[in-house]
Motif scaffolding. Structure first.
Motif, PDB file in Angstrom:
ATOM      1  N   PRO A  12       0.834  -1.198   0.000  1.00  0.00           N
ATOM      2  CA  PRO A  12       0.000   0.000   0.000  1.00  0.00           C
ATOM      3  C   PRO A  12       0.869   1.247   0.000  1.00  0.00           C
ATOM      4  O   PRO A  12       2.036   1.218   0.407  1.00  0.00           O
ATOM      5  N   ALA A  13       0.310   2.353  -0.475  1.00  0.00           N
ATOM      6  CA  ALA A  13       1.041   3.617  -0.495  1.00  0.00           C
ATOM      7  C   ALA A  13       1.358   4.067   0.919  1.00  0.00           C
ATOM      8  O   ALA A  13       0.581   3.845   1.855  1.00  0.00           O
ATOM      9  N   THR A  14       2.516   4.702   1.071  1.00  0.00           N
ATOM     10  CA  THR A  14       2.941   5.225   2.366  1.00  0.00           C
ATOM     11  C   THR A  14       2.988   6.744   2.307  1.00  0.00           C
ATOM     12  O   THR A  14       2.870   7.353   1.240  1.00  0.00           O
ATOM     13  N   ILE A  15       3.205   7.343   3.457  1.00  0.00           N
ATOM     14  CA  ILE A  15       3.309   8.801   3.518  1.00  0.00           C
ATOM     15  C   ILE A  15       4.513   9.302   2.711  1.00  0.00           C
ATOM     16  O   ILE A  15       4.498  10.401   2.156  1.00  0.00           O
ATOM     17  N   HIS A  16       5.533   8.448   2.590  1.00  0.00           N
ATOM     18  CA  HIS A  16       6.718   8.834   1.815  1.00  0.00           C
ATOM     19  C   HIS A  16       6.416   8.856   0.318  1.00  0.00           C
ATOM     20  O   HIS A  16       6.983   9.666  -0.421  1.00  0.00           O
ATOM     21  N   ASP A  17       5.492   7.954  -0.131  1.00  0.00           N
ATOM     22  CA  ASP A  17       5.065   7.998  -1.528  1.00  0.00           C
ATOM     23  C   ASP A  17       4.341   9.307  -1.826  1.00  0.00           C
ATOM     24  O   ASP A  17       4.564   9.943  -2.862  1.00  0.00           O
ATOM     25  N   VAL A  18       3.469   9.718  -0.903  1.00  0.00           N
ATOM     26  CA  VAL A  18       2.747  10.979  -1.084  1.00  0.00           C
ATOM     27  C   VAL A  18       3.730  12.136  -1.083  1.00  0.00           C
ATOM     28  O   VAL A  18       3.621  13.071  -1.893  1.00  0.00           O
ATOM     29  N   ALA A  19       4.724  12.096  -0.189  1.00  0.00           N
ATOM     30  CA  ALA A  19       5.723  13.161  -0.116  1.00  0.00           C
ATOM     31  C   ALA A  19       6.521  13.245  -1.414  1.00  0.00           C
ATOM     32  O   ALA A  19       6.755  14.341  -1.947  1.00  0.00           O
ATOM     33  N   ARG A  20       6.933  12.100  -1.935  1.00  0.00           N
ATOM     34  CA  ARG A  20       7.734  12.093  -3.162  1.00  0.00           C
ATOM     35  C   ARG A  20       6.944  12.640  -4.345  1.00  0.00           C
ATOM     36  O   ARG A  20       7.453  13.451  -5.137  1.00  0.00           O
ATOM     37  N   GLU A  21       5.679  12.230  -4.481  1.00  0.00           N
ATOM     38  CA  GLU A  21       4.869  12.668  -5.610  1.00  0.00           C
ATOM     39  C   GLU A  21       4.497  14.152  -5.507  1.00  0.00           C
ATOM     40  O   GLU A  21       4.343  14.836  -6.516  1.00  0.00           O
ATOM     41  N   SER A  22       4.332  14.630  -4.273  1.00  0.00           N
ATOM     42  CA  SER A  22       3.897  16.021  -4.101  1.00  0.00           C
ATOM     43  C   SER A  22       5.056  17.013  -4.062  1.00  0.00           C
ATOM     44  O   SER A  22       4.870  18.210  -4.287  1.00  0.00           O
ATOM     45  N   GLY A  23       6.239  16.494  -3.759  1.00  0.00           N
ATOM     46  CA  GLY A  23       7.394  17.375  -3.649  1.00  0.00           C
ATOM     47  C   GLY A  23       7.538  18.026  -2.293  1.00  0.00           C
ATOM     48  O   GLY A  23       8.407  18.889  -2.108  1.00  0.00           O
ATOM     49  N   PHE A  24       6.717  17.629  -1.343  1.00  0.00           N
ATOM     50  CA  PHE A  24       6.807  18.176   0.009  1.00  0.00           C
ATOM     51  C   PHE A  24       7.478  17.164   0.938  1.00  0.00           C
ATOM     52  O   PHE A  24       7.518  15.960   0.666  1.00  0.00           O
ATOM     53  N   ASN A  35      -3.438  17.485  10.710  1.00  0.00           N
ATOM     54  CA  ASN A  35      -3.693  18.772  11.354  1.00  0.00           C
ATOM     55  C   ASN A  35      -3.693  19.860  10.282  1.00  0.00           C
ATOM     56  O   ASN A  35      -2.777  20.673  10.195  1.00  0.00           O
ATOM     57  N   PRO A  36      -4.727  19.853   9.416  1.00  0.00           N
ATOM     58  CA  PRO A  36      -4.714  20.694   8.220  1.00  0.00           C
ATOM     59  C   PRO A  36      -4.611  22.184   8.497  1.00  0.00           C
ATOM     60  O   PRO A  36      -4.210  22.946   7.623  1.00  0.00           O
ATOM     61  N   GLY A  37      -4.952  22.630   9.674  1.00  0.00           N
ATOM     62  CA  GLY A  37      -4.863  24.046   9.971  1.00  0.00           C
ATOM     63  C   GLY A  37      -3.439  24.569  10.014  1.00  0.00           C
ATOM     64  O   GLY A  37      -3.215  25.782  10.014  1.00  0.00           O
ATOM     65  N   ARG A  38      -2.472  23.667  10.042  1.00  0.00           N
ATOM     66  CA  ARG A  38      -1.068  24.077  10.150  1.00  0.00           C
ATOM     67  C   ARG A  38      -0.388  24.237   8.790  1.00  0.00           C
ATOM     68  O   ARG A  38       0.811  24.527   8.721  1.00  0.00           O
ATOM     69  N   VAL A  39      -1.111  24.006   7.700  1.00  0.00           N
ATOM     70  CA  VAL A  39      -0.543  24.234   6.361  1.00  0.00           C
ATOM     71  C   VAL A  39      -1.510  25.110   5.573  1.00  0.00           C
ATOM     72  O   VAL A  39      -2.710  25.168   5.881  1.00  0.00           O
ATOM     73  N   ASN A  40      -1.001  25.780   4.526  1.00  0.00           N
ATOM     74  CA  ASN A  40      -1.894  26.644   3.754  1.00  0.00           C
ATOM     75  C   ASN A  40      -2.824  25.823   2.866  1.00  0.00           C
ATOM     76  O   ASN A  40      -2.586  24.629   2.613  1.00  0.00           O
ATOM     77  N   VAL A  41      -3.867  26.459   2.401  1.00  0.00           N
ATOM     78  CA  VAL A  41      -4.931  25.751   1.682  1.00  0.00           C
ATOM     79  C   VAL A  41      -4.415  25.095   0.416  1.00  0.00           C
ATOM     80  O   VAL A  41      -4.738  23.934   0.109  1.00  0.00           O
ATOM     81  N   GLN A  42      -3.593  25.814  -0.363  1.00  0.00           N
ATOM     82  CA  GLN A  42      -3.099  25.262  -1.624  1.00  0.00           C
ATOM     83  C   GLN A  42      -2.260  24.007  -1.398  1.00  0.00           C
ATOM     84  O   GLN A  42      -2.406  23.005  -2.116  1.00  0.00           O
ATOM     85  N   THR A  43      -1.386  24.059  -0.385  1.00  0.00           N
ATOM     86  CA  THR A  43      -0.554  22.893  -0.067  1.00  0.00           C
ATOM     87  C   THR A  43      -1.413  21.715   0.340  1.00  0.00           C
ATOM     88  O   THR A  43      -1.213  20.576  -0.115  1.00  0.00           O
ATOM     89  N   ARG A  44      -2.387  21.991   1.192  1.00  0.00           N
ATOM     90  CA  ARG A  44      -3.249  20.904   1.675  1.00  0.00           C
ATOM     91  C   ARG A  44      -4.025  20.269   0.525  1.00  0.00           C
ATOM     92  O   ARG A  44      -4.114  19.038   0.425  1.00  0.00           O
ATOM     93  N   GLU A  45      -4.585  21.096  -0.360  1.00  0.00           N
ATOM     94  CA  GLU A  45      -5.379  20.557  -1.452  1.00  0.00           C
ATOM     95  C   GLU A  45      -4.533  19.709  -2.394  1.00  0.00           C
ATOM     96  O   GLU A  45      -4.973  18.666  -2.881  1.00  0.00           O
ATOM     97  N   LYS A  46      -3.316  20.157  -2.647  1.00  0.00           N
ATOM     98  CA  LYS A  46      -2.425  19.387  -3.514  1.00  0.00           C
ATOM     99  C   LYS A  46      -2.090  18.038  -2.887  1.00  0.00           C
ATOM    100  O   LYS A  46      -2.130  16.988  -3.554  1.00  0.00           O
ATOM    101  N   ILE A  47      -1.767  18.054  -1.609  1.00  0.00           N
ATOM    102  CA  ILE A  47      -1.408  16.810  -0.915  1.00  0.00           C
ATOM    103  C   ILE A  47      -2.597  15.858  -0.852  1.00  0.00           C
ATOM    104  O   ILE A  47      -2.463  14.640  -1.089  1.00  0.00           O
ATOM    105  N   LEU A  48      -3.779  16.385  -0.564  1.00  0.00           N
ATOM    106  CA  LEU A  48      -4.972  15.530  -0.499  1.00  0.00           C
ATOM    107  C   LEU A  48      -5.280  14.914  -1.853  1.00  0.00           C
ATOM    108  O   LEU A  48      -5.676  13.735  -1.936  1.00  0.00           O
ATOM    109  N   ALA A  49      -5.120  15.672  -2.918  1.00  0.00           N
ATOM    110  CA  ALA A  49      -5.385  15.145  -4.253  1.00  0.00           C
ATOM    111  C   ALA A  49      -4.445  13.998  -4.585  1.00  0.00           C
ATOM    112  O   ALA A  49      -4.867  12.956  -5.125  1.00  0.00           O
TER     113      ALA A  49
END
Length: 340
Positions: A12-24, A35-49
């Motif tokens: 299954p995908a891991t948090i590191h896979d999401v990090a690598r694909e998103s660049g964060f 804790n989505p309130g600790r990141v800006n909206v654009q960053t959060r939306e990109k990571i969630l997608a």
């Protein structure tokens, strides 16, 4: 950037896979998800997608390590086969789902030892617990509440948030009803000796009976199950009472079955009042007069109280107990007292 799902045949995908694909960084991904309130909206939306595209599901243990939260709540019931808990579990489940929490349901089998051990073992896998009809002592509950946020249903201990179904008020209505039908000796069929609600109901019945000029009688304690009804019915047959108020509907329905076997007519010979208005109380034979309680609402309120407690933090003062009303639902198991 590739967002092809990680093959299920590998892992299954891991948090590191999401990090690598998103660049964060993985830490940023973790904050966006937990804790989505600790990141800006654009960053959060990109990571969630990207997380959705990768079919990423956060690991609850890893999430607990990074955020200190599991987003899981334990709900402890004393007997999962008791229909009383069906509505309550539905209420807690709906409220937790709406808040994006997972419900962990535990049957403690009427055991205080099992209840205490379960709460202790869940401290790392649940953010808090809802205890229904707890069999623990006041001292045990206070001690456990210092280690895990708790809310109790049908149990009041100073310092612990609670939702209490006001069955003593319903007892008043039941006694008024029976006294108006001419009953002058009324038996309380007692539930388990470790039940806080059981003692409250008897104390209220005894007090109200004296005000009405009715003689109150109490049986020995019975387990809150259908099987206990036979022995409880025999005790009633051998008593001089013309009516009884029973700890819960399960015992009362079991009593109705034994009365039929013994040729005792309900309500012509004995009137029976139950408590809880569980599924089945309205279509047993005869349909049971009982105390109706907002059981599902109690579950929802307990969840709201616990989540508010978690948000406010451990140093916040506990809220006052929430009291929910009951009322008597009259059916066919009560009638005029028999003439001697």
């Amino acid at each position: 950037m590739s967002t092809e799902p990680v093959s299920s045949s590998t892992r299954p995908a891991t948090i590191h896979d999401v990090a690598r694909e998103s660049g964060f960084a993985a830490s940023t991904v973790s904050r966006a998800l937990s804790n989505p309130g600790r990141v800006n909206v654009q960053t959060r939306e990109k990571i969630l997608a990207i997380a959705r595209a990768l079919n990423y599901t956060p690991n609850s243990q890893a999430r607990a390590l990074t955020s200190g939260q599991t987003r899981s709540i334990a709900v402890l019931v004393s007997d999962i086969t008791n229909p009383f808990y069906f509505g309550l579990i539905r209420g807690t489940q709906q409220q937790l789902k709406a808040a994006n929490y997972l419900q962990m349901l535990v049957d403690t089998a009427e055991s205080s030892d099992s209840e205490a051990a379960t709460i202790d073992s869940l401290r790392r896998s649940a953010d808090g617990a809802i205890l229904t009809a707890s069999r623990l002592s006041d001292q045990q509950l206070v001690s456990l509440s210092e280690r895990m946020p708790l809310v109790a249903i049908n149990r009041h201990v100073p310092g612990i948030p609670a939702v209490i179904i006001d069955t003593p008020f319903g007892i008043d209505q039941a006694l008024d009803h029976l006294a108006s039908l001419g009953h002058r000796r009324i038996t309380y069929v007692s539930g388990p000796d470790m039940s806080w609600s059981n003692e409250r109901r008897w104390q209220r019945l005894e007090k109200t009976a004296q005000k009405l000029g009715v003689q109150p009688v109490r049986t020995r304690e019975y387990a809150p199950s259908l099987a206990s009804g036979a022995a409880a019915a025999e005790a009633m047959i051998n008593s001089e009472s013309t009516a009884c108020v029973v700890f819960n509907d399960l015992i009362a329905i079991g009593m109705l079955e034994r009365f039929r076997e013994r040729g005792v007519r309900v309500p012509e010979d004995i009137s029976v009042v139950g408590c809880d208005d569980i599924f089945g109380a309205s279509f047993c034979n005869p349909p049971l007069t009982t105390l109706t309680a907002p059981i599902e609402r109690a579950g929802r309120m307990a969840v709201s109280m616990l989540l508010s407690r978690l948000e406010a933090g451990p140093d916040s003062p506990p809220p006052p107990p929430m009291l929910l009303p009951t009322h008597l639902t009259v059916r066919k198991s009560t009638g005029p007292a028999r003439q001697r």
